[in-house]
Enzyme design. Structure first.
Site, PDB file in Angstrom:
ATOM      1  N   SER A 279       0.843  -1.188   0.000  1.00  0.00           N
ATOM      2  CA  SER A 279       0.000   0.000   0.000  1.00  0.00           C
ATOM      3  C   SER A 279       0.887   1.250   0.000  1.00  0.00           C
ATOM      4  O   SER A 279       1.739   1.398  -0.866  1.00  0.00           O
ATOM      5  CB  SER A 279      -0.960  -0.053   1.196  1.00  0.00           C
ATOM      6  OG  SER A 279      -1.982   0.897   1.086  1.00  0.00           O
TER       7      SER A 279
ATOM      8  N   GLU B  47      -9.316  -4.970  -4.290  1.00  0.00           N
ATOM      9  CA  GLU B  47      -8.677  -4.112  -3.295  1.00  0.00           C
ATOM     10  C   GLU B  47      -9.690  -3.271  -2.522  1.00  0.00           C
ATOM     11  O   GLU B  47      -9.554  -3.030  -1.323  1.00  0.00           O
ATOM     12  CB  GLU B  47      -7.693  -3.160  -3.991  1.00  0.00           C
ATOM     13  CG  GLU B  47      -6.571  -3.834  -4.746  1.00  0.00           C
ATOM     14  CD  GLU B  47      -5.341  -4.050  -3.904  1.00  0.00           C
ATOM     15  OE1 GLU B  47      -5.363  -3.690  -2.721  1.00  0.00           O
ATOM     16  OE2 GLU B  47      -4.359  -4.588  -4.446  1.00  0.00           O
TER      17      GLU B  47
ATOM     18  N   HIS C 174      -7.687  -5.792  -0.091  1.00  0.00           N
ATOM     19  CA  HIS C 174      -6.411  -5.102   0.097  1.00  0.00           C
ATOM     20  C   HIS C 174      -5.697  -5.674   1.318  1.00  0.00           C
ATOM     21  O   HIS C 174      -6.233  -5.699   2.423  1.00  0.00           O
ATOM     22  CB  HIS C 174      -6.702  -3.616   0.322  1.00  0.00           C
ATOM     23  CG  HIS C 174      -5.519  -2.713   0.400  1.00  0.00           C
ATOM     24  ND1 HIS C 174      -4.641  -2.529  -0.640  1.00  0.00           N
ATOM     25  CD2 HIS C 174      -5.077  -1.898   1.409  1.00  0.00           C
ATOM     26  CE1 HIS C 174      -3.718  -1.643  -0.294  1.00  0.00           C
ATOM     27  NE2 HIS C 174      -3.956  -1.260   0.948  1.00  0.00           N
TER      28      HIS C 174
END
Length: 526
Positions: free
Chosen positions: A224, A342, A439
């Site tokens: 991320s 995600e 995610h």
């Protein structure tokens, strides 16, 4: 021949239980204590760790001096040397931040003296020359810590014969506030949070051999926001030579904060705090809670509207993959990928999990240019998908998927080191499977820390089998720059037109351009 680490015999959002020792406390040397706890000499002094589940662990080691007071907003400096043996059994402070809470109800310690790192190693033997995996945590540029239990290195190190380093660095206003020409030259530096990462890598170069690692075989990987930070390291002249492989997991350097936007945030913060424009000394004197509360007011609580990486022309000459891949790191092999859905956990709007066909185009308004034709195109590609399925697929591919493709395509255009593309399509059973391949779903697989990821019990055996594969692949890549292993599908480097992509699922499989049709629609309408 199996790669080194396969079958190796064993020789942990923030704290591990039982690690209550205060980082930085000095303990007198003890011959009896030394027999059961490892002691390593670093360039700044000796540290004492602990043995946990087959790994030697050293926590809270300073790699930089305190960054508060007169040092706030400036480049990091080396830590002061110490005498005696420093206790390194407890995690050090995380950067001050809002909205972060520890797992299991515990809160991490926070403080501006946050330039600390943690090392897991199978053994602190100076001649071992194990590959080194340096983890840069996610949380955007606002929150996070290197002490999350999911990033614990005990199993990864013991099973794969690698050394793991995790770290804390400056975040939010303390790490990424951009002053530009608002203050006189030399009074503040651009991207201090990124300079912290370079300081940590310098520490690794100078010290990791004493922990059993090879300073010439360093992989830096992040998820991320951490992936975006790693991407920026690839374009930073100051990081040249400090890393030798890189992995971007659902985070890419295809865009950042424009200098004028960075200065707008800074000027708004001066105004909100009631400080005259450019009075950097007054800004340094603001107590941290007040500074963070003012930033919260400036951003309206949206971390995406806060400080971030700025291509300032010096620390970071340009965004890593805009307009092209950074030639300064063209020789570094890369892993690049994302998960299939995600956005199930990335700020889904109200009602995102129960959309009907009439509501889907409205839910996409502002996220894509022409929702109607894009939805129709995705419906043809995925006739059995629900409206919510398509919402998450479209928003994922318009963001993470598109950015991963940009990185892989531009990196391939350099024609130098290989890049390997992947897609995680394994669906988590958490909340009855509602979150799909969300995610971060791969993190407990990469680190082999399934015990830190509650809710996987319905698919525990599958999850462990995937963890066995992914942790081995990542460790193999750290060791050689190539993630291929015996007994699992071959993973060729990514290149057009095949665009080979490893799909991590149960089972794993290699596919050619698995999202090519979706990305063609995204290119036309997003």
């Amino acid at each position: 021949m199996a790669d080194r680490g396969e079958g190796a015999s064993p020789s942990r959002r923030l704290f591990l239980g039982g690690c209550a020792a205060v980082a930085g406390a000095m303990l007198p040397g003890s011959r009896a204590f030394a027999r059961t706890t490892p002691i390593v000499k670093t360039s700044h002094g000796r540290v004492r760790g602990v043995i946990e589940r087959g790994a030697q662990v050293f926590r809270g080691i300073p790699y930089g001096a305190p960054t508060g007071g007169a040092r706030r907003f400036l480049a990091p400096e080396p830590p002061a040397a110490w005498s005696g043996v420093r206790d390194a059994t407890g995690f050090g402070p995380s950067c001050p931040q809002l909205g972060a809470s520890g797992s299991h109800g515990s809160e991490p310690p926070q403080g501006e003296d946050c330039l600390v790192l943690n090392v897991w190693t199978p053994g602190a033997d100076g001649d071992a020359k194990r590959p080194v995996m340096v983890w840069v945590h996610g949380g955007g540029f606002s929150v996070g810590s290197g002490s999350d239990p999911v990033n614990d290195g005990a199993r990864l190190c013991a099973r794969q014969d690698v050394v793991l380093v995790t770290l804390n660095h400056r975040l939010n206003a303390l790490g990424y506030l951009y002053f530009g020409d608002v203050v006189p030259p030399g009074k503040a530096v651009a991207n201090p949070g990124q300079l912290d990462l370079v300081a940590a890598l310098n520490w690794v170069r100078d010290n990791i051999a004493a922990f059993g690692g090879d300073p010439e075989t360093v992989m830096v990987f992040g998820h991320s926001g951490g992936g975006s930070k790693v991407a920026s390291l690839l374009a930073m002249p100051g990081a040249k030579g400090l890393l030798h492989r890189a992995a971007l997991q659902s985070g890419f350097g295809t865009y950042g904060v424009a200098p004028e936007d960075g200065m707008r945030i800074t000027l708004s913060l001066f105004e909100t705090l009631g400080i005259a424009r450019g009075d950097i000394d007054a800004m340094r004197a603001v107590p941290v809670p007040r500074l963070l509360a003012a930033l919260q007011q400036v951003t309206g609580g949206n971390p995406m509207l806060g400080p971030g990486i700025v291509a300032d022309g010096s620390v970071l000459p340009h965004f890593p993959f805009a307009p092209g891949a950074p030639p300064v790191s063209g020789e570094i092999p890369m892993l690049v990928g994302h998960t299939a859905t995600e956005t199930t956990v990335l700020f889904p709007p109200p009602g995102a999990f129960s959309l009907d066909w009439s509501a889907l185009p409205a839910a996409l308004q502002g996220k894509v240019r022409e929702p109607g034709p894009l939805v129709e195109g995705f419906r043809r590609l995925r006739p059995n998908a629900s409206p919510s399925d398509l919402y998450f697929a479209i928003t994922t591919e318009a963001g993470m998927g598109r950015n991963a493709r940009i990185v892989l395509e531009k990196r391939g255009a350099l024609g130098q080191a290989p890049a390997y593309g992947y897609l995680v399509d394994w669906r988590s059973p958490v909340e009855g499977g509602k979150l799909r391949s969300h995610h971060g779903v791969e993190l407990p697989m990469v680190f082999d820390t399934l015990s830190s990821a509650p809710g996987l019990a319905p698919r525990a055996a599958e999850a462990q089998a995937l963890a066995d594969v992914m942790s081995r692949r990542w460790a193999r890549f750290a060791r050689t720059g190539n993630p291929n292993l015996q007994g699992v599908p071959e993973w060729p480097a990514y290149s057009a037109p095949a665009r080979a992509t490893m799909v991590f699922d149960s089972p794993c499989a290699l596919r050619e351009d698995p999202l090519g049709a979706e990305q063609a629609l995204i290119a036309a309408y997003a």
